[in-house]
Design an enzyme around this catalytic site. Structure first.
Site, short mmCIF file in Angstrom:
data_model
loop_
_atom_site.label_atom_id
_atom_site.label_comp_id
_atom_site.label_asym_id
_atom_site.label_seq_id
_atom_site.Cartn_x
_atom_site.Cartn_y
_atom_site.Cartn_z
N ILE A 152 -6.32 -4.52 -5.54
CA ILE A 152 -4.77 -5.14 -5.31
C ILE A 152 -3.80 -4.71 -6.36
CG2 ILE A 152 -3.47 -7.14 -5.07
CD1 ILE A 152 -5.79 -8.42 -3.60
N ARG A 194 -13.50 -1.32 -11.98
CA ARG A 194 -14.85 -1.10 -12.75
C ARG A 194 -16.04 -1.53 -11.61
NH1 ARG A 194 -11.95 -4.48 -15.91
NH2 ARG A 194 -12.83 -6.44 -15.23
N HIS A 249 -10.50 24.99 7.18
CA HIS A 249 -9.83 25.84 5.98
C HIS A 249 -8.30 26.27 6.53
CE1 HIS A 249 -9.28 27.89 2.38
NE2 HIS A 249 -8.53 29.09 3.12
N THR A 257 -4.30 -13.30 6.22
CA THR A 257 -3.96 -12.58 4.95
C THR A 257 -3.44 -11.22 5.17
OG1 THR A 257 -5.28 -13.91 3.38
CG2 THR A 257 -4.48 -11.55 2.82
N GLU A 317 -5.01 -22.94 13.23
CA GLU A 317 -4.43 -22.30 11.87
C GLU A 317 -3.15 -22.93 11.52
OE1 GLU A 317 -3.37 -20.52 8.97
OE2 GLU A 317 -4.90 -19.39 10.21
N GLY A 339 -8.32 -11.43 -9.06
CA GLY A 339 -9.14 -11.94 -8.23
C GLY A 339 -8.73 -12.96 -7.13
#
Length: 449
Positions: free
Chosen positions: A177, A203, A438, A41, A34, A262
């Protein structure tokens, strides 16, 4: 040939760490490479710090609504730098936990940038390291459009670097995001505008969710500008920003611009060609259902594959891969069907399975849809109400549930349990035969008619 490692995970995010830890539990010599902070992320600039900010936003909303229950309180201020300091310290602790877990599991943590020299060899700094197998889990990175002035904007990564709260921000994008960060900004007191290229946000999700969210945003005071795409960003002499569009410019000047248009794969420096691999135009690596690339010994999981970009998906795929490779679980793989997901908007959204449109395109008249809209009881004493909306999508005579879409309070927590039932093949009758709890929001899913 003798290799340095049995498995090297390239990328120290959720997928790479999960795969290496699981393989190490089977006695495989593993390493994780790494170049940045462990956790990827999600831990550093994604779901974890975002959820901290979402909690803060929820607390602000709760304080505002407390008077409905007889409390004499007011929201007198909010200290963004203090929250950032505490959030960053929490993330640092998580980075340390990931490092300790690797050590405890016998997995080597190699800091640096990996690049293939050949199909079994990596260059990391001044070292050459070999492995029998590789797991590519380098994740994704935010995209920025190629327009004049785009560099004036920040991305979701930059959002977590903000040391001061901006007063007026434009968020450009239509995905999860974008709507999550818009909600955080607005709830914490920033005037925010959401700029959407199409007629509504979200969408790719069931249309009900985008429609309900649009109404909620406008009710909350978020400025929603649809069917608009920026063509340039200009900086004024006072340090403000103006957004130009094809036909005109948006009203007002902004303190900040946030791009949420994106993500692309984080594969630029891997030198995939040297390993005999290819990627698409956005850098994503294609894999088969077993996470295998075009090379039999190289696998990929998580956002770098361009599939469902969720942390639990990367973890599940990586663990199942190691189970199959090193524990004789020959049929072990991730089923990408019916994966639940949550959007931490305000209020939150939960969704699993096919949208109504997808279901009708696939199954035609065999589809039956149930919907419900109601004011949650938490707002019974409120003048200002935010309705909850729910939808079940079923197919066939037995009305098997193939889609469930929730908008409103607690949708994030409600979905997990119902997702188990839907994954197991629950029908509408199974839901109907379950006694409701309930009063709750969740009971609506077992009382729809």
């Amino acid at each position: 040939m003798k290799y340095d490692y049995g498995l090297i995970a390239i990328g120290g995010g959720s997928g790479g760490i999960a795969g290496a830890n699981r393989a190490a539990s089977y006695g495989v010599k593993c390493a994780v490479i790494e170049q940045a902070r462990l956790g990827g992320t999600c831990v550093n600039v994604g779901c974890v710090p975002k959820k901290v900010m979402w909690f803060a936003a929820n607390i602000a909303n709760t304080i505002r609504s407390a008077e409905n229950y007889g409390f004499d309180v007011s929201l007198n201020g909010f200290n963004w730098p203090e929250l950032k300091q505490k959030r960053d310290a929490y993330i640092q602790r998580l980075n340390g936990i990931y490092a300790n877990n690797l050590t405890n599991n016998g997995v080597d943590h190699i800091e640096g940038t990996a690049s293939f020299i050949d199909p079994h060899t990596l260059q990391v700094g001044d070292r050459q390291i070999t492995a029998e197998r590789f797991l590519i889990a380098t994740g994704g990175k935010p995209s920025i459009p190629n327009i004049p002035g785009a560099e004036y904007g920040i991305t979701s990564d930059g959002f977590f670097e903000l040391t001061e709260q901006p007063k007026n921000v434009a968020v450009i994008g239509a995905g999860f995001i974008a709507v999550e960060l818009v909600g955080v900004f607005q709830s914490l007191g920033t005037q925010v505008s959401l700029i959407v290229r199409g007629d509504h946000a979200l969408r790719q999700f069931d249309s009900m969710l985008g429609e309900e969210l649009a109404k909620a945003m406008q009710h909350q005071g978020i400025r929603l500008k649809t069917n608009t795409s920026p063509t340039s960003i200009e900086k004024t002499s006072t340090g403000k920003f103006i957004i130009k569009t094809k036909d005109s410019q948006l009203d007002g000047e902004f303190d900040g611009i946030l791009w949420a248009v994106g993500r692309a794969a984080n594969t630029d420096g891997l030198n995939l060609h040297a390993a005999g691999l290819e990627s698409d135009q956005r850098g994503f690596i294609q894999t088969d259902e077993w996470q295998k690339t075009t090379q039999d010994h190289i696998f990929a999981v998580g956002d770098v594959t361009g599939q469902i970009a969720l942390t639990p998906v990367a973890i599940a795929a990586a663990r199942r891969l190691s189970d199959r490779l090193y524990s004789d679980q020959t049929d072990r793989k991730l089923d990408y069907d019916l994966i639940p997901s949550v959007i931490f908007s305000h209020p939150p959204i939960g969704t699993i399975g096919l949208t109504e449109q997808q279901a009708k395109e696939r199954h035609g008249e065999a589809v039956k849809v149930y919907t419900s809209s109601f004011n949650p009881m938490t707002q019974a004493l409120s003048v200002d109400k935010q309705p909850t909306a729910m939808k079940l999508v079923t197919v066939g005579e037995d009305e098997k549930i193939i889609g469930c879409h929730l908008f409103g309070e607690s949708s994030d927590e409600i979905l997990q349990g119902f997702a188990v039932a839907i994954k197991m093949g629950a029908t509408k009758k199974d839901f109907d035969d379950t006694v409701a709890i309930h009063p709750t929001n969740a009971e609506e899913l077992v009382t729809m008619t």
